[in-house]
Motif scaffolding. Structure first.
Motif: not given
Length: 904
Positions: A814-831
């Protein structure tokens, strides 16, 4: 072999057929029968000085020999082993008439008396010895043992030493002293703390002198450590009278007047706690004795004890199986009913799990809670599972202190000589109900009427000693009074001066570590390695020895590995994982991994071992990095989750400086080990102040494989998260699995780590990490977006694991430059701090959590309840099943949630 085993009834036509087979070809029959017929033929011929043979008739010699064999096989079924009620009748064929013998033959002398060490003697003497050895207070069950050397050794020990059990005067005094401590301690607690639960040993107190004998005999035979696992019954007695936990400490727990320090955890009831101590033995040697903490789940501690023992053997004793002895104390209902015992016994001789033999001690109360033994098992004995590994079984009357002592002594000798399991089944009784406030007569009135009139084991032994003239009454009374006075004085002291609260004592090997705090999770430690180390490991895992012929597919894999390390300078998941292990091994760190198919990996990615295509010879490159490195301890496990996970937990408990990993074949199979996860892995630090660094690799991800092979049930683990008790990770880069593994042994504390490891991502180009991420990096709890334009971002999609790559594909499409994708690699303890640092790049964006799992599963419930962020959610619909079984539906659902994430 079993066709001609001496286990069979030696009667009539069967014996004739065997003898014919022997005459035709002696090698065609079982070794024991071969020896029998050799003796039979010898008995038929009696040679004089002139060499002339005289033929003698011997049918009754054969009959007596058969009688001897039958006593060895079946007399345990009639042995006087039950102290409080008559035994059930069994068909044993041990009467003279069963062998065409009669009382008229009793005074006839038979050559076959030499078979039981008597030489030529009367049938009466033979019968007397057989009854004394095999039908007394010990029922020896060993004729199922198929190793002829072991069988012969055991038979000889039993018939020589079991015929006249008479310990030395000093040993009798020791037995009485320990038995006195056990009985008086229970009586004292019963009168002083009336109605409080303590799960007393009353009726089975002879276990205490038996354990004392095990420890002292083990020291005499050069063992250095005993590791004990047991449930709650009798635990306080073991803590006090074996482990050396002070009476003051125990009384203080009963008084309940301590001000507890909850910063050290939530604690546990007194009859679940562990202990360890260095004991002085009669042999003049020190013995390290450890009692493992355990939950109420009967037998759950068994594999933990075995894993702990194996770790001590590997790490502390350089592989010497004779140095650390596991002792498992079972209940009769539990040893027969809990499948985990079977798993542990089945492990006992496997290369990856053997500990040199376990001494199993059954406190056979003849009842489980309220259930009579007739309703608790189909087998004759609760110990019948011992036969799967040919373990001898000693059924012993729990009222006979010297017989129990003999069994303990024999068990240690056997274990140290043959490094195999052995069982002691001590038949006794439970004087009270399941606990001290329970009424057992509701369900067993007849049995408990008999128990109420029955003298305790100390009274039985004192009467025996005094009648035999080994002890005078005054000495007995003094022993009793002195110990009662000692207990009363300790109790008075506690009432006047309560002990301050102190947490469970930490074992020596954990002294250099500390407990974690919240700040420890703000930033991971540096876990990078040098280029030189990478080259060493790379060389080791990309080459095979000269003359080694790998499969064609492996030749390609080696070529690809070499290209990744030396040309592309970027590593996929398998390369990074092996690099983590290799770098630790080279530093001298123990790395142990087990699970189903782990050498290759379920998804054929790891290939830690190669096998020669012609000879099947194995080769592990990680064992050839450099001199003075640790070997890779990687083992394909038996088809068990509960037992194997418990074993690895125990291994990690003993070796805080080791990286210990259990991998499930698929993540959802971990629920077969749920007891271990609930009672140990997630809660032990809070209950028992016991850290553990075990890593669980649980393949997880929605790829259309149906309900059973999609989800590792992340929601269950997250539900149990609190007080930084565990690490929950769902990774998307090879560098992160590398750093997570190294971080486990770099931290100044230890935490179990549950990694929701990938399946299809194992070979996904997106997980590849450049070499610089290994030489200059650390674990990344959160990975931001480098595609979106920061100033234009209106929405942030938070996600974890495989779904990231589906979202990334849609973002670029979509070339969606206005949407950022953030990866939570460690879910707990929540960072949260790391997340906040990334969110500062954007101006008030909409926040969305995206997951593949149904809304009632995965991480969403945890995030919704525990995370202070204004998040919307995109997921599959609420479902009772983790995933659809239809490929078409799966694809539609996956595409739909990705589309919704961008349109929300």
């Amino acid at each position: 072999m079993d066709k001609y085993s001496y286990i069979a009834n030696a009667h009539g036509n069967y014996l004739d057929e065997l003898f014919k087979a022997y005459k035709e070809d002696p090698a065609s029959i079982d070794e024991s029968w071969k020896k029998f017929f050799e003796g039979f033929e010898f008995a038929q011929e009696k040679y004089g000085e002139d060499g002339a043979g005289q033929q003698i008739a011997t049918p009754k010699e054969t009959a007596v020999r058969n009688l001897i064999y039958s006593y060895r096989s079946w007399a345990h079924l009639i042995a006087n082993t039950n102290p409080v009620r008559a035994r059930r009748p069994h068909s044993t064929k041990l009467e003279l008439k069963d062998y065409d013998l009669s009382e008229n033959d009793l005074n006839t002398e038979f050559e076959v008396g030499s078979e039981i060490g008597l030489g030529k003697t009367s049938l009466k003497n033979i019968l007397d010895k057989l009854k004394k050895v095999y039908a007394g207070h010990i029922g020896f069950e060993y004729n199922h043992v198929r190793d002829s050397d072991i069988h012969e050794w055991f038979k000889t020990k039993v018939e020589k030493e079991g015929a006249n059990i008479n310990p030395s005067k000093d040993e009798k005094h020791r037995i009485l002293s320990k038995l006195n401590e056990a009985v008086v301690f229970e009586n004292f607690l019963h009168t002083k703390f009336l109605g409080q639960k303590r799960f007393s040993l009353e009726g089975g107190e002879n276990m205490i002198p038996a354990l004392d004998k095990v420890i002292n005999k083990a020291a005499e035979l050069d063992a250095a450590e005993i590791v004990i696992g047991m449930a709650h019954r009798g635990r306080l007695n073991v803590l006090a009278n074996i482990m050396g936990k002070t009476y003051e400490e125990i009384f203080s727990e009963f008084e309940g007047n301590q001000e507890v320090d909850l910063t050290m955890g939530d604690g546990d009831v007194k009859y679940h706690l562990g202990y360890s101590s260095h004991m002085d033995t009669q042999a003049g040697k020190k013995m390290y004795v450890k009692l493992a903490p355990n939950p109420s789940h009967l037998e759950a501690v068994d594999p933990v004890v075995l894993g702990y023992s194996r770790a001590q053997i590997d790490d502390e004793y350089q592989g010497d199986l004779g140095k650390a002895i596991p002792v498992l104390i079972h209940g009769d209902a539990a040893v027969a009913g809990q499948g985990i015992v079977y798993e542990c016994v089945q492990m006992s001789l496997l290369e990856g799990y053997k500990t040199g033999g376990t001494i199993h001690f059954v406190i056979n109360n003849q009842v489980g809670f309220t259930t009579d033994f007739a309703d608790a098992r189909s087998s004759i004995y609760c110990t019948d599972l011992a036969k799967i590994v040919d373990a001898p079984i000693l059924h012993v009357n729990g009222d006979d202190a010297e017989a129990v002592n003999f069994c303990a002594n024999l068990a240690v000798e056997y274990r140290q000589k043959f490094n195999k399991d052995i069982f002691i089944d001590m038949l006794c009784y439970r004087r009270h109900g399941h606990n001290e406030s329970d009424e057992p007569k509701f369900t067993q009135p007849k049995l408990y009427n008999a128990i109420a009139k029955h003298p305790n084991p100390r009274e039985v032994y004192v009467k025996y000693l005094t009648e035999r003239g080994d002890l005078d009454d005054a000495a007995v009374k003094k022993l009793d009074k002195d110990f009662k006075d000692q207990l009363q004085n300790r109790l008075n002291e506690i009432k006047e001066h309560p002990l301050p609260y102190k947490p469970q004592k930490i074992e020596e090997e954990w002294d250099h570590l500390r407990r974690s705090n919240e700040k420890d999770f703000d930033k991971s430690p540096d876990t990078s390695i040098t280029e030189e180390m990478i080259k060493k490991v790379a060389k080791a895992i990309t080459e095979v020895p000269k003359g080694f012929k790998p499969l064609r597919q492996i030749e390609k894999l080696l070529k690809d590995r070499k290209a990744s390390f030396f040309e592309k300078k970027e590593l996929g998941w398998a390369d990074a994982e092996l690099l983590a292990y290799g770098s630790l091994l080279a530093d001298g760190t123990i790395v142990r991994m087990s699970g189903q198919d782990v050498k290759r990996g379920t998804f054929s990615h790891r290939h830690a071992y190669f096998f020669d295509s012609n000879t099947n010879e194995p080769y592990c490159g990680l064992n050839h990095i450099q001199e003075k490195q640790q070997p890779l301890r990687i083992y394909n496990s038996l088809l068990s989750e509960y037992g194997v996970l418990g074993f690895e937990y125990g291994y990690a408990m003993a070796t805080p400086n080791a990286l210990v990993i259990w991998e499930a074949q698929f993540g959802d199979f971990a629920n077969g080990a749920q007891i271990m996860i609930d009672q140990f892995i997630t809660s032990a630090e809070s209950k028992w102040q016991r850290m553990n660094g075990l890593v669980m690799l649980l393949p997880h991800g929605y790829e259309g494989q149906g309900p059973e092979h999609s989800s590792a049930r992340m929601e269950r683990f997250l539900q149990m998260c609190a007080s930084e008790n565990i690490i929950i990770a769902n990774l998307t880069t090879s560098a992160n699995i590398f750093h997570l593994m190294r971080r486990q042994v770099t931290w100044e504390f230890r935490k179990p780590a549950v990694v929701f490891s990938p399946k299809s991502l194992l070979r996904h180009p997106g997980v590849v990490s450049p070499m610089k991420d290994f030489t200059d990096g650390r674990f990344q709890e959160v990975i931001g977006d480098d595609y979106a334009t920061n100033k234009d971002v209106k929405k942030v999609l938070f996600c974890s694991g495989k779904v990231y790559f589906d979202l990334l594909e849609e973002q670029k499409k979509k070339k969606a430059k206005d949407v950022a994708i953030v990866r939570i690699e460690q879910i707990y303890p929540w960072p949260q701090k790391q997340i906040d640092a990334i969110l500062k790049k954007y101006k008030n964006p909409k926040l969305v959590w995206v997951q593949e799992e149904p809304k009632n599963m995965g991480a969403w419930s945890f995030i919704n309840m525990r995370v202070d962020m204004d998040l919307e959610v995109v997921s599959r619909k609420i479902s009772a099943s983790p995933a659809t079984g239809f490929s078409k539906v799966h694809k539609e659902e996956q595409a739909g949630l990705v589309k919704q994430a961008f349109e929300l």
